[in-house]
Design a protein around this motif. Sequence first.
Motif, mmCIF file in Angstrom:
data_model
loop_
_atom_site.group_PDB
_atom_site.id
_atom_site.type_symbol
_atom_site.label_atom_id
_atom_site.label_comp_id
_atom_site.label_asym_id
_atom_site.label_seq_id
_atom_site.Cartn_x
_atom_site.Cartn_y
_atom_site.Cartn_z
ATOM 1 N N GLY A 346 0.780 -1.088 0.060
ATOM 2 C CA GLY A 346 -0.165 0.073 -0.024
ATOM 3 C C GLY A 346 0.873 1.146 -0.069
ATOM 4 N N ARG A 347 2.115 1.241 -0.693
ATOM 5 C CA ARG A 347 2.766 2.443 -0.619
ATOM 6 C C ARG A 347 2.838 3.162 -1.892
ATOM 7 N NH1 ARG A 347 6.088 1.871 3.825
ATOM 8 N NH2 ARG A 347 6.632 4.253 3.596
ATOM 9 N N LEU A 348 2.146 2.858 -2.956
ATOM 10 C CA LEU A 348 2.440 3.358 -4.243
ATOM 11 C C LEU A 348 0.831 3.904 -4.467
ATOM 12 C CD1 LEU A 348 4.812 1.240 -6.361
ATOM 13 C CD2 LEU A 348 5.270 3.255 -5.142
ATOM 14 N N GLU A 349 0.073 4.248 -3.778
ATOM 15 C CA GLU A 349 -1.092 4.806 -4.042
ATOM 16 C C GLU A 349 -1.054 6.207 -4.758
ATOM 17 O OE1 GLU A 349 -4.030 2.777 -4.129
ATOM 18 O OE2 GLU A 349 -2.385 1.436 -4.006
ATOM 19 N N PRO A 350 -2.006 6.325 -5.779
ATOM 20 C CA PRO A 350 -1.844 7.776 -6.368
ATOM 21 C C PRO A 350 -2.547 8.977 -5.355
ATOM 22 C CG PRO A 350 -3.750 6.519 -7.353
ATOM 23 C CD PRO A 350 -3.051 5.534 -6.276
ATOM 24 N N ARG A 351 -1.770 9.863 -5.387
ATOM 25 C CA ARG A 351 -2.357 11.153 -4.850
ATOM 26 C C ARG A 351 -3.443 11.704 -5.614
ATOM 27 N NH1 ARG A 351 -0.059 11.500 0.542
ATOM 28 N NH2 ARG A 351 2.090 10.640 0.198
ATOM 29 N N ALA A 352 -4.388 12.522 -4.983
ATOM 30 C CA ALA A 352 -5.165 13.174 -5.605
ATOM 31 C C ALA A 352 -4.688 14.477 -6.452
ATOM 32 C CB ALA A 352 -6.230 13.914 -4.555
ATOM 33 N N SER A 353 -5.133 14.627 -7.671
ATOM 34 C CA SER A 353 -4.540 15.356 -8.652
ATOM 35 C C SER A 353 -5.564 15.921 -9.596
ATOM 36 C CB SER A 353 -3.574 14.949 -9.269
ATOM 37 O OG SER A 353 -2.912 15.678 -10.231
ATOM 38 N N THR A 354 -5.611 17.174 -9.893
ATOM 39 C CA THR A 354 -6.348 18.004 -10.827
ATOM 40 C C THR A 354 -5.606 18.145 -12.178
ATOM 41 O OG1 THR A 354 -5.443 20.154 -10.238
ATOM 42 C CG2 THR A 354 -7.519 19.442 -8.771
ATOM 43 N N LEU A 355 -4.556 17.583 -11.976
ATOM 44 C CA LEU A 355 -3.864 17.643 -13.460
ATOM 45 C C LEU A 355 -4.297 17.125 -14.459
ATOM 46 C CD1 LEU A 355 -0.089 17.048 -12.481
ATOM 47 C CD2 LEU A 355 -1.115 19.217 -13.111
ATOM 48 N N GLY A 356 -5.088 16.040 -14.438
ATOM 49 C CA GLY A 356 -5.829 15.284 -15.321
ATOM 50 C C GLY A 356 -7.064 15.898 -16.078
ATOM 51 N N ARG A 357 -7.579 16.733 -15.042
ATOM 52 C CA ARG A 357 -8.783 17.416 -15.735
ATOM 53 C C ARG A 357 -8.362 19.039 -16.267
ATOM 54 N NH1 ARG A 357 -10.511 18.387 -10.835
ATOM 55 N NH2 ARG A 357 -11.921 16.481 -10.916
ATOM 56 N N ARG A 358 -7.060 19.382 -15.854
ATOM 57 C CA ARG A 358 -6.767 20.465 -16.742
ATOM 58 C C ARG A 358 -6.258 20.135 -18.094
ATOM 59 N NH1 ARG A 358 -2.702 22.863 -11.816
ATOM 60 N NH2 ARG A 358 -4.537 23.452 -10.375
ATOM 61 N N TRP A 359 -5.581 18.733 -18.178
ATOM 62 C CA TRP A 359 -5.107 18.381 -19.460
ATOM 63 C C TRP A 359 -6.269 18.206 -20.274
ATOM 64 C CZ3 TRP A 359 -0.490 19.278 -21.682
ATOM 65 C CH2 TRP A 359 0.485 19.399 -21.045
ATOM 66 N N ARG A 360 -7.479 17.800 -19.710
ATOM 67 C CA ARG A 360 -8.419 17.376 -20.561
ATOM 68 C C ARG A 360 -9.121 18.550 -20.954
ATOM 69 N NH1 ARG A 360 -10.999 15.000 -16.956
ATOM 70 N NH2 ARG A 360 -10.529 13.077 -17.615
ATOM 71 N N ARG A 361 -9.061 19.759 -20.464
ATOM 72 C CA ARG A 361 -9.705 21.105 -20.873
ATOM 73 C C ARG A 361 -8.563 21.633 -22.122
ATOM 74 N NH1 ARG A 361 -10.992 22.516 -15.413
ATOM 75 N NH2 ARG A 361 -9.127 23.461 -15.197
ATOM 76 N N ILE A 362 -7.131 21.075 -22.104
ATOM 77 C CA ILE A 362 -6.356 21.358 -23.176
ATOM 78 C C ILE A 362 -6.774 20.754 -24.317
ATOM 79 C CG2 ILE A 362 -4.033 21.627 -23.806
ATOM 80 C CD1 ILE A 362 -3.257 22.254 -20.893
ATOM 81 N N GLY A 363 -7.113 19.551 -23.907
ATOM 82 C CA GLY A 363 -7.250 18.571 -25.150
ATOM 83 C C GLY A 363 -8.595 18.911 -25.937
ATOM 84 N N THR A 364 -9.448 19.528 -25.130
ATOM 85 C CA THR A 364 -10.794 19.906 -25.646
ATOM 86 C C THR A 364 -10.688 21.103 -26.644
ATOM 87 O OG1 THR A 364 -12.122 19.005 -23.595
ATOM 88 C CG2 THR A 364 -13.050 20.806 -25.076
ATOM 89 N N ALA A 365 -9.654 21.984 -26.138
ATOM 90 C CA ALA A 365 -9.447 23.146 -26.978
ATOM 91 C C ALA A 365 -8.833 22.527 -28.306
ATOM 92 C CB ALA A 365 -8.467 23.999 -26.250
ATOM 93 N N VAL A 366 -7.905 21.723 -28.160
ATOM 94 C CA VAL A 366 -7.088 21.541 -29.324
ATOM 95 C C VAL A 366 -8.228 20.556 -30.182
ATOM 96 C CG1 VAL A 366 -5.443 19.721 -30.437
ATOM 97 C CG2 VAL A 366 -4.875 21.220 -28.198
ATOM 98 N N ALA A 367 -9.125 19.958 -29.959
ATOM 99 C CA ALA A 367 -10.018 19.337 -30.749
ATOM 100 C C ALA A 367 -10.833 20.058 -31.305
ATOM 101 C CB ALA A 367 -10.798 18.074 -29.585
ATOM 102 N N ARG A 368 -11.187 21.510 -30.676
ATOM 103 C CA ARG A 368 -12.122 22.068 -31.083
ATOM 104 C C ARG A 368 -11.502 23.056 -32.243
ATOM 105 N NH1 ARG A 368 -17.176 24.076 -29.690
ATOM 106 N NH2 ARG A 368 -17.251 22.951 -27.912
ATOM 107 N N TRP A 369 -10.250 23.367 -32.112
ATOM 108 C CA TRP A 369 -9.869 24.420 -32.678
ATOM 109 C C TRP A 369 -8.538 24.020 -33.456
ATOM 110 C CZ3 TRP A 369 -11.388 26.524 -28.120
ATOM 111 C CH2 TRP A 369 -12.613 27.218 -27.958
ATOM 112 N N PRO A 370 -8.286 23.130 -34.148
ATOM 113 C CA PRO A 370 -6.941 22.307 -34.224
ATOM 114 C C PRO A 370 -6.398 23.331 -35.280
ATOM 115 C CG PRO A 370 -8.734 21.177 -35.414
ATOM 116 C CD PRO A 370 -9.522 22.058 -34.402
ATOM 117 N N GLY A 371 -6.981 23.835 -36.394
ATOM 118 C CA GLY A 371 -6.289 24.622 -37.267
ATOM 119 C C GLY A 371 -5.681 25.832 -36.571
#
Length: 957
Positions: A346-371
């Motif tokens: 039980g020593r490698l459990e992930p910590r709570a993080s908001t990085l995934g949500r932030r990167w998802r928003r960046i991905g959304t922007a890229v998918a919406r305005w790729p050009g």
Amino acid sequence: MLESIARTASRYALLVMAVWAALAGVGNLAVPQLEHVVKEQSRAFFPTDSGATEAAHRMGLWFGDSDSNNIAYVVLDADRPLGQADRGYYRGLADRLRTTTPGVESVMDLWDDPAAAAVFESRDHRAAYLMVRLSGQLGSSTATDAVAGLRAAVDAAQPPAGLRTHVTGPGPSLVDEFAALDAQLARITVLTVGLIAALLLFVYRSPITAAVPLASVGLALGTARPVVALLGEHGVIEVSVFSVALMSAMVLGAGTDYGIFLLGRYHENRRVGMTPPDALADAYRRVAPVIVGSSATIATALFCLSFAKVSFLRSAGIPSGIGILAAMLGALTLTPALIGWFSRRGRLEPRASTLGRRWRRIGTAVARWPGPILVVAVGALIVCALPLLDAKITFAELAAQPATTESSRGYQAVRSRFPDNRLLPEIVSIQTDHDLRTPAGLITIERVTRKILDVRGVRTVQSASRPAGTPVRQGTLTYQAGQIGEQLSGTAQSALDGMNSVDTVLATVGQLDAALAGMQRGLTGAVDGLNRVGAGAHDIGAGMTGLQGNLREVSGYADPLRQFVNGTPGCADNPICAAVQKIVTPLDDAVGATGTLAGGAGALREGAAGATTALDGTAQNMATMRTALSQLRGLTATLRSSLDAVGPQMQQLTGYLRQLSTDFAGSSEGGFYLPPRTFDDPQYRRVMTMMFSPDGHATRLLVYGDGESWGRDGAERSAEIRIAADEALKDTPLAASGSVDLTGVGTATAELITYVQHDFTLLVIATLILIFVIVAGMLRSPVAGIVVLATVTISYASALGTSAAIWQHLVGQPLHWAVPALAFIALVAVGADYNLLLAMRLRDEARAGVRTATIRAFAGTGSVVTIAGIVFGLTMFAMLGASVVTIAQVGSTIGIGLLIDTLLVRTFVVPPIAVLLGRWFWWPARHDGGAVWVHGLGLGKGDDRPERIHDRTATAG
């Protein structure tokens, strides 16, 4: 199968860890340390078949001194003029180096030679140097040992007070550069590990989690080092200090990335509720191919360096590739074992993080305005690459090493006392089939010297005709004309002084003519007088006969007196006897005289008759003699007037010859000729032993130039020197049999430039082809492979341009020639890794549609790739701690490239391209109804509509 490997490694974690620890421990105990092997097995910096190396070898055979290019100098300098004690130290050191120092093959010590001392002593007489030819080719272990032996011998000598000594030159410069790097490797490695540990702790906020990739990469590096050492010790592969540095950096960076890749996917699986064994197995199944593909691309790119001709590049390839493969094996076996071991506790459990949500928003922007995003990102990359248009690549190896090394201090001492590049000459040798130690041979050598002096940037040429780098005054025709003038002046003055007696001759002729005129007049009168003499002589003879009879009668009366005189001893001292004698003696003389006169009168009569006849002929001869004297007087007068004109002409000639010698003193003009007697001069004979081969069939010239001799200036000048020497031999006795060789740092740099261009071209072609095959094979799409290669290539150009702008314009140091090739290998290979990870994730999520797959790929890999890129970048930036500029520039360029690739290319270039290409990104793909399938993964035809992105984003979240 991949899942079973992960489960097996997790199940037997202790065994796997023990095996890795044993491999690292036993390997390092059983095999010599890599640094020791590098010291013993380093190879030559330049290829043994390079023109400069072969020329140096031929010169060694001809001159019998050294066949290597390992040249060193011992520099003496002081804050006072050098004196006799310093000269004594110089002589003793030269003798000791020549006779008892191992690795020293020849010594050129001409400071004591007046004919050449001006080159080897500074103008202020406060510095001098001697040249030492050492064994071994530059950069090799033999050369390193020879430099160490030279320095030990110099250190063992006891210089006079105030005298400083420095060992410098091309050979010591490379030794010091590599030694500086070797001394800093441990510090750079510790700094690298510290930066990685700090960043991992910051990201994971868990010492155990941070230790997993560090332990794996540490044991991988500990295992790779003895393998490389073993292969290097037996000559299977080439090793160098630089290969050790690059291998450590690449293993630490790439190995840590592999651990981050696996940990990132493991944590992602744990966050969605998978059990630790299942999370590890699934993460391994999805990430292991990326690790294999990534290590394959990096190792393949590094292995391509083995085709390089320059050992500096070639030696870095296979060792670093072996390190990457070791890191791959560690990531595939040791890392899952460590994750399994700690996860069960039980020593490698992930910590709570908001990085995934932030990167998802960046991905959304890229998918919406790729050009628009792609245009802005590419524009930024182009801006970063623009400095390449003005970038300069330096080949000045001296600028790469720290200013604190002994060789650098030696160069600094020389630079302050001597003209630039005094220790970096080009050596030109001329070979022929006959002896050059003749006046004609020296004229040819002087012609070559003059022609080389016309080359742009050449400042001084030291040759047999110019031992001190300047024209030998005695060797010019103008000087010899002056000497003739001096000798002619004295001789002419003596001749003129002698010719002034013509005036005396003229006067004497006049006097003789006058005397002869008088004699001619006297002779005419004498003929008449002689006729009268003859008549008078007849009368005198008759009178004398009578007078003689009378005197004899009188003389008889004086017999008593005569007896008195004859009977008196010492009559002259007796006054009476002396008086009587004065009477008797005249009387006897008169008697005898009258007889004589009587006979003489007869003879006079006869002689007068003969003289009269003779004088008639003499008078005629006297007239002829006077006519000849008159002609002689005219000729003498003409001679006098000619001498009046010749005298000033002789003075003008001698003055002209003297002035000619004075005007051309110290000039290279005025012709050249050394008479044969010069070769018997003891001073010049010593120069001959240095400048000519023992048989006289070869001679060498030392050419000193301006600018960077160890750089492009010297490289460009070396080609012009060769052309000038070849041209100078035309229309000379050596035109058919003479040949020219050239070696030195300029020649070597010219060849290095050619080799680097060849190596870089080869590396670019081979690396791009091999990486394309690997990436396209893993992604099963040549289009995706082309996109990945194109993006990492432009990323490389941007990194190189940014690095050039920083180093060239801010730091003032152009990029070292090794930076472009090494940065290309690292950035194209590692950049392909990150894009490969992203592309593989896009393929995994492809069933949901390209746009949704892009958003999910950002959410899943954004933080992982960013952390990995920053970690690898910091690993490279840690090389900025090196005092060797080459290492610092390589590290900074790769670090900048990794950040550009991580934060810009992987984020805002590749995903928009994938979105814009759509199904063509995965071509070839088979069509099945309304969906596009990529090897079994369906891309829904209607899922890519922009208005449905938010719904899928929510679902993906």
